[in-house]
Motif scaffolding. Structure first.
Motif, PDB file in Angstrom:
ATOM      1  N   LEU A   1      33.701   0.670  19.121  1.00  0.00           N
ATOM      2  CA  LEU A   1      33.973   0.784  17.682  1.00  0.00           C
ATOM      3  C   LEU A   1      33.827  -0.576  16.991  1.00  0.00           C
ATOM      4  CD1 LEU A   1      37.050   3.206  17.637  1.00  0.00           C
ATOM      5  CD2 LEU A   1      34.650   3.724  17.159  1.00  0.00           C
ATOM      6  N   ALA A   2      34.233  -1.632  17.663  1.00  0.00           N
ATOM      7  CA  ALA A   2      34.082  -2.973  17.093  1.00  0.00           C
ATOM      8  C   ALA A   2      32.600  -3.314  16.908  1.00  0.00           C
ATOM      9  CB  ALA A   2      34.762  -4.008  17.985  1.00  0.00           C
ATOM     10  N   GLN A   3      31.752  -2.919  17.871  1.00  0.00           N
ATOM     11  CA  GLN A   3      30.305  -3.155  17.732  1.00  0.00           C
ATOM     12  C   GLN A   3      29.732  -2.382  16.540  1.00  0.00           C
ATOM     13  OE1 GLN A   3      28.020  -2.729  21.465  1.00  0.00           O
ATOM     14  NE2 GLN A   3      29.941  -2.952  22.582  1.00  0.00           N
ATOM     15  N   VAL A   4      30.208  -1.139  16.339  1.00  0.00           N
ATOM     16  CA  VAL A   4      29.740  -0.331  15.222  1.00  0.00           C
ATOM     17  C   VAL A   4      30.105  -0.996  13.896  1.00  0.00           C
ATOM     18  CG1 VAL A   4      30.051   1.871  14.014  1.00  0.00           C
ATOM     19  CG2 VAL A   4      29.764   1.836  16.503  1.00  0.00           C
ATOM     20  N   LEU A   5      31.332  -1.489  13.793  1.00  0.00           N
ATOM     21  CA  LEU A   5      31.775  -2.122  12.554  1.00  0.00           C
ATOM     22  C   LEU A   5      30.976  -3.391  12.254  1.00  0.00           C
ATOM     23  CD1 LEU A   5      35.664  -1.686  12.727  1.00  0.00           C
ATOM     24  CD2 LEU A   5      34.006  -0.372  11.403  1.00  0.00           C
ATOM     25  N   VAL A   6      30.665  -4.149  13.284  1.00  0.00           N
ATOM     26  CA  VAL A   6      29.851  -5.360  13.081  1.00  0.00           C
ATOM     27  C   VAL A   6      28.472  -4.984  12.553  1.00  0.00           C
ATOM     28  CG1 VAL A   6      28.726  -7.280  14.272  1.00  0.00           C
ATOM     29  CG2 VAL A   6      31.115  -6.745  14.772  1.00  0.00           C
TER      30      VAL A   6
END
Length: 296
Positions: A35-40
Motif C-alpha cells: 500500500l505504501a508503494q501504491v501511495l508513492v
C-alpha cells in the motif's frame, strides 16, 4: 459473492501498479508495504515519507503491522484534507483486524479510500486508463467502489456529530495500540540485551570456575611440597584477587539480568492491560454502532 468480486477487482487494481512483487489476495496487504508503494505512485512528493522507514514483516508482531497501517491511514487522511480539499469520506477501517487477521472487509474499506484518492489526484487520467485496461468485471466493481465513495462524500455533512464521536474512540484506540507498538519494540530490545548479558555471564562463570580450579591446584601443590614460598604466595594472592573480581562481575551481571527480567515482566503486564482496553473499546464501539443501527 459481492465482497469476493470487489476483493478480486481491488487485487487486479493493485497489481496494475509498478510493485516490487504482485499480490494474490487482499490479505497480502496486511503489512502495509505494498500500500505504501501504491501511495508513492499516486503522489511521490506527498507520500515520500510513507514509503520510507523499515518495512514491516507479515511474520512479525501484528502491532508493528498495525503501526505501519496507522501511518498510511493518517497520511491518507491528511492527503484528502491538504490536497483534495475535503475530509476523508468514510469511517476508518479497523486497522487492528487488518494487521492481526488480514480481514477482507476491513481491507476493502482501506483500499477503496486509496482508489478514490487515485482517481481524484493529479494523475487521475492515468489511473482511469488503468481501470479501463482491466477485465469487464473488475471495471464494473471498481466503478461501484468509486460511486460508493462519491455518495459518502456527498453525505459527509450528515451525521457529522456521530462520526466525530466515533473518531474520538478510534483516536483513543490508535493511541493505545501505538503505545503497545512502542512497548513491544522496547521489550524486544531488552530481551536481546538480556540474551547478550546471559552469554557474558556464562563466559565469566567459566572463567571463574577455571580460576578456582587453578587456585585449588596451586594450594594442593603448596601442601604437597610443604612450602610457603614467596612465589606461591604471590600466585595465591593474584588468583584470589582474580576470583574476587570475577565473582563481583558475575554478581553484577546477575543483578542486571534480574533487572531486565523485571522490566520485561512489567511490560508484559502493561501490554496485556492495553490489549484488554483495546478489546473493550472495540466492543463498546461495535455495540454503539449496532444500537444506533437499531434505532434508525
Amino acid at each position: 459473492m459481492g465482497a469476493e468480486w470487489t476483493a478480486g477487482a481491488l487485487v487486479d487494481w493493485i497489481n496494475s501498479f509498478p510493485l516490487d512483487s504482485r499480490i494474490s489476495t487482499l490479505s497480502d496487504l496486511s503489512d502495509g508495504n505494498v500500500l505504501a508503494q501504491v501511495l508513492v505512485d499516486i503522489d511521490p512528493y506527498y507520500f515520500r515519507s510513507t514509503g520510507q522507514g523499515q518495512e514491516s514483516s507479515p511474520e512479525g508482531h501484528w502491532v508493528l503491522r498495525f503501526h505501519k497501517l496507522k501511518r498510511i491511514h493518517k497520511d491518507l487522511t491528511r492527503y484528502y484534507t491538504d490536497t483534495l480539499g475535503h475530509r476523508l469520506p468514510s469511517t476508518p477501517p479497523n486497522l487492528t483486524l487488518i494487521a492481526k487477521d488480514g480481514a477482507q472487509d476491513e481491507t476493502i474499506k482501506l483500499v477503496r479510500i486509496i482508489v478514490a484518492a487515485a482517481v481524484q489526484s493529479e494523475r487521475r487520467e492515468t489511473y482511469i486508463r488503468r481501470i479501463q485496461g482491466l477485465s469487464s468485471r473488475s471495471q464494473t466493481e471498481l466503478m461501484m467502489v468509486i460511486n460508493q465513495m462519491i455518495a459518502l462524500d456527498e453525505a459527509d455533512e450528515i451525521g457529522s456529530f456521530e462520526r466525530s464521536t466515533a473518531a474520538e474512540g478510534d483516536d483513543n484506540e490508535f493511541r493505545m495500540e501505538e503505545e503497545m507498538a512502542r512497548l513491544v519494540a522496547e521489550k524486544e530490545n531488552i530481551e536481546a540485551e538480556k540474551k547478550s548479558l546471559a552469554r557474558q555471564l556464562e563466559r565469566l562463570q567459566n572463567e571463574y570456575d577455571e580460576s578456582q580450579m587453578a587456585l585449588d591446584r596451586l594450594r594442593e601443590r603448596m601442601g604437597d611440597d610443604g612450602m610457603q614460598g614467596d612465589g606461591y604466595a604471590r600466585a595465591d594472592a593474584m588468583l584470589r584477587s582474580q576470583l574476587d573480581q570475577l565473582q563481583g562481575d558475575v554478581q553484577r551481571l546477575e543483578d542486571m539480568i534480574a533487572e531486565r527480567e523485571a522490566t520485561i515482566s512489567k511490560q508484559d503486564s502493561t501490554i496485556a492491560a492495553l490489549t484488554r482496553k483495546v478489546s473493550l473499546s472495540l466492543l463498546s464501539i461495535t455495540a454503539g454502532a449496532w444500537s444506533n443501527r437499531k434505532c434508525v
